[in-house]
Design an enzyme around this catalytic site. Structure first.
Site, short mmCIF file in Angstrom:
data_model
loop_
_atom_site.label_atom_id
_atom_site.label_comp_id
_atom_site.label_asym_id
_atom_site.label_seq_id
_atom_site.Cartn_x
_atom_site.Cartn_y
_atom_site.Cartn_z
N ILE A 1 22.33 -68.45 -13.16
CA ILE A 1 21.67 -69.74 -13.44
C ILE A 1 20.60 -69.79 -14.28
O ILE A 1 19.70 -70.62 -14.27
CB ILE A 1 21.53 -70.72 -12.27
CG1 ILE A 1 20.79 -69.99 -11.18
CG2 ILE A 1 22.84 -71.25 -11.65
CD1 ILE A 1 20.35 -70.62 -9.93
N LYS A 2 20.27 -68.46 -14.75
CA LYS A 2 19.16 -68.15 -15.63
C LYS A 2 19.43 -69.04 -16.91
O LYS A 2 20.29 -69.70 -17.31
CB LYS A 2 18.89 -66.80 -15.91
CG LYS A 2 18.45 -66.08 -14.56
CD LYS A 2 16.92 -66.51 -13.99
CE LYS A 2 16.30 -65.70 -13.02
NZ LYS A 2 17.04 -65.68 -11.65
N ASN A 3 18.40 -69.03 -18.07
CA ASN A 3 18.10 -70.00 -19.03
C ASN A 3 19.11 -69.31 -19.87
O ASN A 3 19.63 -70.14 -20.74
CB ASN A 3 16.75 -69.71 -19.77
CG ASN A 3 15.83 -70.30 -18.88
OD1 ASN A 3 15.60 -70.35 -17.86
ND2 ASN A 3 14.61 -70.95 -19.57
N TYR B 1 20.95 -63.78 -14.78
CA TYR B 1 21.87 -64.21 -13.42
C TYR B 1 22.45 -65.49 -13.82
O TYR B 1 22.02 -66.00 -15.06
CB TYR B 1 21.10 -64.39 -12.66
CG TYR B 1 21.37 -64.76 -11.34
CD1 TYR B 1 22.55 -63.91 -10.61
CD2 TYR B 1 21.05 -65.86 -10.50
CE1 TYR B 1 23.07 -64.55 -9.36
CE2 TYR B 1 21.62 -66.41 -9.61
CZ TYR B 1 22.44 -65.71 -8.84
OH TYR B 1 23.23 -66.10 -7.51
#
Length: 527
Positions: A320-322, A318
């Site tokens: 704003i994931k890593n 997604y």
């Protein structure tokens, strides 16, 4: 910059340009020399000048009120391009205003050290007042909870992929899967459109059917509950460890004894759960484990990357994931045959994708459906972005750890909060930095505390409000509140602070200052 645009009875002598004039006057410089020096200052973004003035005004280094030479201003490349060209101003105009200001100062019309002429003292006072009470916000601009970290590398890769014509199926997908598998040391990896799709496909592949029960944590994203509901499956909620917010293995066996057909643990905030104990219990009862590793890319359990072990380990990409593919997910597995079966399932159960059917190496004949499936395969454009992002994972993770360490150090003395910690068996991916509020030491609840922080220009998140507390899930799955004391308490106390690889040191300091300011403002008075 005030002296360049006229003289006023409301001069502020803590502003850099005004202080410069005072310093120059004290050294015996005349208006001609001042004008020549000011003209050399060049071009600065307007918003940067304003922020620099604000910083100077509230600087603790200048609390004595002594006049010092203004610091060298360096424009921030991220600020808007609006500019003031000091050099382009009329020398006559500069000289005229400086002559007038010098004359007024020489006649002692103003007393530059009088507090009435200093914004600094007022700003410093307002900075200590809660913004919602009319004080000055800690951060001059809003600091979001997180932001994706992209640059021209991803832009170029996406553009080239679009221009190639292969936007859905295509060569980047297999490359991304291969490189991801190498990164987490798995035997295979299957790229999908989301982590939700990954969990659903894993449940179906594991043989979970309508009427079954699945053990999971209530502290997770709503998509897990929605997936189970749509499958006709009921969750058996297992309470959490208060310090990690992860499923407590000690409480898992009750669910397995009651007949749970699978276990979905979450590596919450990127901190690995006690997955070894969970797998051992699941193996004893002969049920599969489907790991929700949406937060955990880059995490390690006992020195082994999350994703290296386990039949189903589901990751999220997604925004704003890593790492991000805008939307996307991946199933990592330690069994190559499972990867092959899941890949077909994600392509509608068909034996070949469009890339296989229509590319240069395509073989004649129709693709056939060999089993049940879904339209879950990741697209080529997303995979192209994923390849670029994966190359940056190590530097992203290093920055996340640095930011987490800074928070841990600088917030350690705030009695109103409980800080997260890494357990000896774990290396967190620090997808989130979650604090817990000590509500018994505050006059307000978590939601009001969040709102106070937003007034200070600091964004926050809540990860998560327990699934068992959502009204609709409670209607469908029953009332579990009395059976989940830890998850229920955490749902009212958790608060995520801004964290992403691009966050600046200055923003981190602002978040820390805002937490301390709001905690002091809302502190419960003892006695």
């Amino acid at each position: 910059c005030g002296p360049l645009f006229g003289v006023s009875r409301r001069m502020r002598f803590d502003l850099p340009a005004h202080r410069y004039v005072l310093e120059a006057l004290a050294k015996g410089s005349g208006p001609d020399e001042m004008a020549a020096e000011i003209a050399k200052m060049g071009i600065l973004p307007v918003s940067f000048v304003a922020e620099a003035i604000a910083d100077t005004a509230i600087s603790a280094d200048n609390s004595s009120g002594n006049l010092t030479t203004p610091r060298q201003l360096q424009p921030d490349k991220d600020l808007p391009p609006s500019e003031i060209s000091l050099a382009s101003l009329s020398n006559h105009r500069i000289l005229q205003t400086l002559q007038e200001l010098t004359a007024e100062l020489t006649r002692n019309r103003w007393r530059p050290d009088d507090p009435a002429y200093h914004n600094r003292l007022m700003w410093k006072q307002l900075r200590g007042v809660a913004a919602r009470e009319g004080g000055e916000p800690v951060a001059p601009r809003f600091i979001p909870l997180a932001r994706p970290c992209l640059d021209e590398t991803e832009e170029q890769a996406v553009l080239e992929t679009i221009r190639s014509g292969w936007m859905t199926s295509g060569p980047h997908i297999s490359a991304f899967e291969r490189q991801f598998s190498e990164t987490v040391r798995s035997q295979g990896a299957v790229a999908l459109i989301s982590c939700t799709a990954a969990i659903h496909a894993s449940l179906v592949h594991a043989g979970i059917k309508p009427g079954d029960t699945v053990a999971t944590t209530p502290i997770t994203w709503a998509s897990t509950g929605n997936t189970l509901y749509q499958m006709g499956v009921k969750p058996w909620f297992v309470d959490i460890e208060p310090h990690t917010l992860n499923l407590d293995p000690v409480r898992l066996e009750e669910a397995l004894k009651a007949g749970a057909k699978a276990v979905i643990p979450v590596h919450m905030a990127g901190h690995p759960c006690r997955i070894g104990e969970i797998r051992a219990l699941a193996d004893r009862y002969g049920v599969p484990v489907i790991e929700d590793a949406a937060h955990a890319l880059g995490a390690f359990y006992k020195g082994v990357p999350i994703g290296a072990q386990g039949t189903y380990v589901c990751f999220s990409f997604y925004a704003i994931k890593n790492i991000t593919t805008i939307e996307g997910g991946m199933i990592a597995t330690d069994r190559q045959e499972v990867a092959a079966e899941l890949k077909k399932m994600a392509a509608n159960g068909m034996s070949a994708t469009a890339w296989d059917r229509y590319g240069r190496s395509a073989v004649p004949g129709p693709a056939v459906v060999t089993g049940p499936g879904f339209k879950y395969a990741m697209g080529n454009v997303s995979a192209a972005m994923g390849v670029c992002q994966l190359k940056k994972l190590a530097q992203f993770q290093q920055k996340r750890r640095e930011v987490a360490s800074r928070y841990l150090e600088k917030l350690s003395g705030v009695d109103e909060i409980i800080l997260p910690r890494e357990e000896p068996y774990a290396r967190s991916a620090w997808h989130l930095f979650i604090i817990r509020l000590r509500l018994d030491r505050l006059q307000v609840g978590r939601d009001q505390f969040c709102d106070d922080l937003r007034h200070e220009n600091v964004g926050t998140g809540i990860h998560f409000y327990g699934m068992h507390l959502h009204p609709w899930f409670r209607e469908q799955f029953g009332d579990w509140r009395d059976r989940l004391p830890e998850a229920t308490a955490a749902s009212e106390e958790v608060l995520s602070l801004p964290l992403w690889p691009g966050i600046t040191d200055r923003q981190v300091e602002a978040v820390v200052d805002a937490i301390k300011k709001v905690a002091a403002y809302r502190r419960r008075i003892k006695g």
